[in-house]
Design a protein around this motif. Sequence first.
Motif, PDB file in Angstrom:
ATOM      1  N   GLU A  30     -19.413  54.155 -32.102  1.00  0.00           N
ATOM      2  CA  GLU A  30     -20.013  55.087 -32.973  1.00  0.00           C
ATOM      3  C   GLU A  30     -21.018  54.281 -33.839  1.00  0.00           C
ATOM      4  N   GLN A  31     -20.548  53.178 -34.538  1.00  0.00           N
ATOM      5  CA  GLN A  31     -21.341  52.738 -35.573  1.00  0.00           C
ATOM      6  C   GLN A  31     -22.521  52.019 -34.830  1.00  0.00           C
ATOM      7  N   ALA A  32     -22.380  51.359 -33.661  1.00  0.00           N
ATOM      8  CA  ALA A  32     -23.358  50.674 -32.839  1.00  0.00           C
ATOM      9  C   ALA A  32     -24.584  51.848 -32.327  1.00  0.00           C
ATOM     10  N   GLU A  33     -24.207  53.021 -31.903  1.00  0.00           N
ATOM     11  CA  GLU A  33     -24.760  54.097 -31.801  1.00  0.00           C
ATOM     12  C   GLU A  33     -25.764  54.473 -32.895  1.00  0.00           C
ATOM     13  N   LYS A  34     -25.147  54.829 -34.039  1.00  0.00           N
ATOM     14  CA  LYS A  34     -25.672  55.278 -35.266  1.00  0.00           C
ATOM     15  C   LYS A  34     -26.808  53.950 -35.877  1.00  0.00           C
ATOM     16  N   GLU A  35     -26.563  52.891 -35.516  1.00  0.00           N
ATOM     17  CA  GLU A  35     -27.194  51.723 -36.398  1.00  0.00           C
ATOM     18  C   GLU A  35     -28.081  51.041 -35.224  1.00  0.00           C
ATOM     19  N   HIS A  36     -28.202  51.397 -33.959  1.00  0.00           N
ATOM     20  CA  HIS A  36     -29.111  51.136 -32.938  1.00  0.00           C
ATOM     21  C   HIS A  36     -28.872  49.657 -32.646  1.00  0.00           C
ATOM     22  N   LYS A  37     -27.558  49.310 -32.583  1.00  0.00           N
ATOM     23  CA  LYS A  37     -27.115  47.801 -32.323  1.00  0.00           C
ATOM     24  C   LYS A  37     -25.963  47.869 -30.899  1.00  0.00           C
ATOM     25  N   VAL A  39     -22.497  45.894 -29.193  1.00  0.00           N
ATOM     26  CA  VAL A  39     -21.085  45.752 -29.824  1.00  0.00           C
ATOM     27  C   VAL A  39     -20.997  44.295 -29.178  1.00  0.00           C
ATOM     28  N   MET A  40     -20.329  43.484 -29.936  1.00  0.00           N
ATOM     29  CA  MET A  40     -19.721  42.100 -29.676  1.00  0.00           C
ATOM     30  C   MET A  40     -18.070  42.250 -29.595  1.00  0.00           C
ATOM     31  N   THR A  88     -11.354  42.903 -18.847  1.00  0.00           N
ATOM     32  CA  THR A  88     -10.654  41.848 -18.145  1.00  0.00           C
ATOM     33  C   THR A  88     -10.911  40.434 -18.800  1.00  0.00           C
ATOM     34  N   TYR A  89      -9.999  39.432 -18.525  1.00  0.00           N
ATOM     35  CA  TYR A  89     -10.208  38.123 -19.103  1.00  0.00           C
ATOM     36  C   TYR A  89      -9.261  37.124 -18.244  1.00  0.00           C
ATOM     37  N   ILE A  90      -9.753  35.954 -18.214  1.00  0.00           N
ATOM     38  CA  ILE A  90      -8.862  35.167 -17.590  1.00  0.00           C
ATOM     39  C   ILE A  90      -8.052  34.098 -18.799  1.00  0.00           C
ATOM     40  N   GLY A  91      -8.711  33.710 -19.710  1.00  0.00           N
ATOM     41  CA  GLY A  91      -8.144  33.394 -21.089  1.00  0.00           C
ATOM     42  C   GLY A  91      -8.793  33.840 -22.309  1.00  0.00           C
ATOM     43  N   THR A  92      -8.340  33.547 -23.323  1.00  0.00           N
ATOM     44  CA  THR A  92      -8.861  33.752 -24.667  1.00  0.00           C
ATOM     45  C   THR A  92      -9.398  32.388 -25.430  1.00  0.00           C
ATOM     46  N   PRO A  93     -10.514  32.664 -25.964  1.00  0.00           N
ATOM     47  CA  PRO A  93     -11.439  33.939 -26.395  1.00  0.00           C
ATOM     48  C   PRO A  93     -12.251  34.176 -25.143  1.00  0.00           C
ATOM     49  N   THR A  94     -12.457  35.517 -24.997  1.00  0.00           N
ATOM     50  CA  THR A  94     -13.437  36.128 -23.999  1.00  0.00           C
ATOM     51  C   THR A  94     -14.353  37.325 -24.961  1.00  0.00           C
ATOM     52  N   PHE A  95     -15.404  37.080 -24.634  1.00  0.00           N
ATOM     53  CA  PHE A  95     -16.438  37.879 -25.598  1.00  0.00           C
ATOM     54  C   PHE A  95     -17.259  38.645 -24.560  1.00  0.00           C
ATOM     55  N   TYR A  96     -17.266  40.069 -25.031  1.00  0.00           N
ATOM     56  CA  TYR A  96     -18.162  40.981 -24.246  1.00  0.00           C
ATOM     57  C   TYR A  96     -19.164  41.394 -25.040  1.00  0.00           C
ATOM     58  N   PHE A  97     -20.050  41.464 -24.725  1.00  0.00           N
ATOM     59  CA  PHE A  97     -21.679  42.148 -25.338  1.00  0.00           C
ATOM     60  C   PHE A  97     -21.910  43.395 -24.758  1.00  0.00           C
ATOM     61  N   LYS A  98     -21.927  44.370 -25.390  1.00  0.00           N
ATOM     62  CA  LYS A  98     -22.309  45.750 -24.815  1.00  0.00           C
ATOM     63  C   LYS A  98     -23.328  46.481 -25.489  1.00  0.00           C
ATOM     64  N   LYS A  99     -24.003  47.302 -24.754  1.00  0.00           N
ATOM     65  CA  LYS A  99     -24.889  48.093 -25.538  1.00  0.00           C
ATOM     66  C   LYS A  99     -24.066  49.310 -26.009  1.00  0.00           C
ATOM     67  N   SER A 100     -24.614  49.869 -27.012  1.00  0.00           N
ATOM     68  CA  SER A 100     -23.952  51.200 -27.478  1.00  0.00           C
ATOM     69  C   SER A 100     -23.256  52.172 -26.557  1.00  0.00           C
ATOM     70  N   GLY A 101     -24.050  52.433 -25.425  1.00  0.00           N
ATOM     71  CA  GLY A 101     -23.342  53.437 -24.510  1.00  0.00           C
ATOM     72  C   GLY A 101     -22.493  52.635 -23.575  1.00  0.00           C
ATOM     73  N   GLY A 102     -21.961  51.471 -23.858  1.00  0.00           N
ATOM     74  CA  GLY A 102     -20.978  50.730 -23.174  1.00  0.00           C
ATOM     75  C   GLY A 102     -21.336  49.799 -21.977  1.00  0.00           C
ATOM     76  N   ARG A 103     -22.657  49.826 -21.690  1.00  0.00           N
ATOM     77  CA  ARG A 103     -22.798  49.009 -20.422  1.00  0.00           C
ATOM     78  C   ARG A 103     -22.743  47.345 -20.852  1.00  0.00           C
ATOM     79  N   THR A 104     -22.089  46.750 -20.231  1.00  0.00           N
ATOM     80  CA  THR A 104     -21.935  45.325 -20.452  1.00  0.00           C
ATOM     81  C   THR A 104     -23.189  44.593 -20.169  1.00  0.00           C
ATOM     82  N   ILE A 105     -23.644  43.698 -21.419  1.00  0.00           N
ATOM     83  CA  ILE A 105     -24.922  43.042 -20.979  1.00  0.00           C
ATOM     84  C   ILE A 105     -24.426  41.743 -20.650  1.00  0.00           C
ATOM     85  N   LYS A 106     -23.241  40.879 -21.215  1.00  0.00           N
ATOM     86  CA  LYS A 106     -22.764  39.607 -20.893  1.00  0.00           C
ATOM     87  C   LYS A 106     -21.392  39.524 -21.200  1.00  0.00           C
TER      88      LYS A 106
END
Length: 130
Positions: A30-37, A39-40, A88-106
């Motif tokens: 919600e915050q990412a959508e509002k601030e045009h950012k 999500v990490m 999903t993850y193999i181990g930790t840490p695992t980072f997901y970078f997503k667009k505010s709409g939910g699509r994974t960037i990396k």
Amino acid sequence: MKLFLSLILLGTLSLFGEPNWACSYDKAFEQAEKEHKGVMIMLSRKNCDACWYMENIVFEDDELTERIEKNFVPLYLDVHDDNIHGLTYIGTPTFYFKKSGGRTIKRLDGASNLKEFALSLDEIEKSLKK
């Protein structure tokens, strides 16, 4: 007096470093959508040395933290205690970078040093703007 000064110093130090983590998955998006950012998301777990390194060494860099918060809403999820929403993850840490709409960037697996993480952010930030 020493205790009082120590507490003030400790409180001041907590103002710097480490990202200001969002309180929930839904609130982060919600915050990412509002601030045009983006999500990490950091998937972590207790007693993870590599997670500790990221939190206490890499994320203590003020410039990196400012950069993350400028472009992303950071979200910390414990893989054992929190709903990780099908990530999903193999181990930790695992980072997901997503667009505010939910699509994974990396997705980044494992810890990295400050320079490597910053270089990864270069690529991710370019994809975020597309």
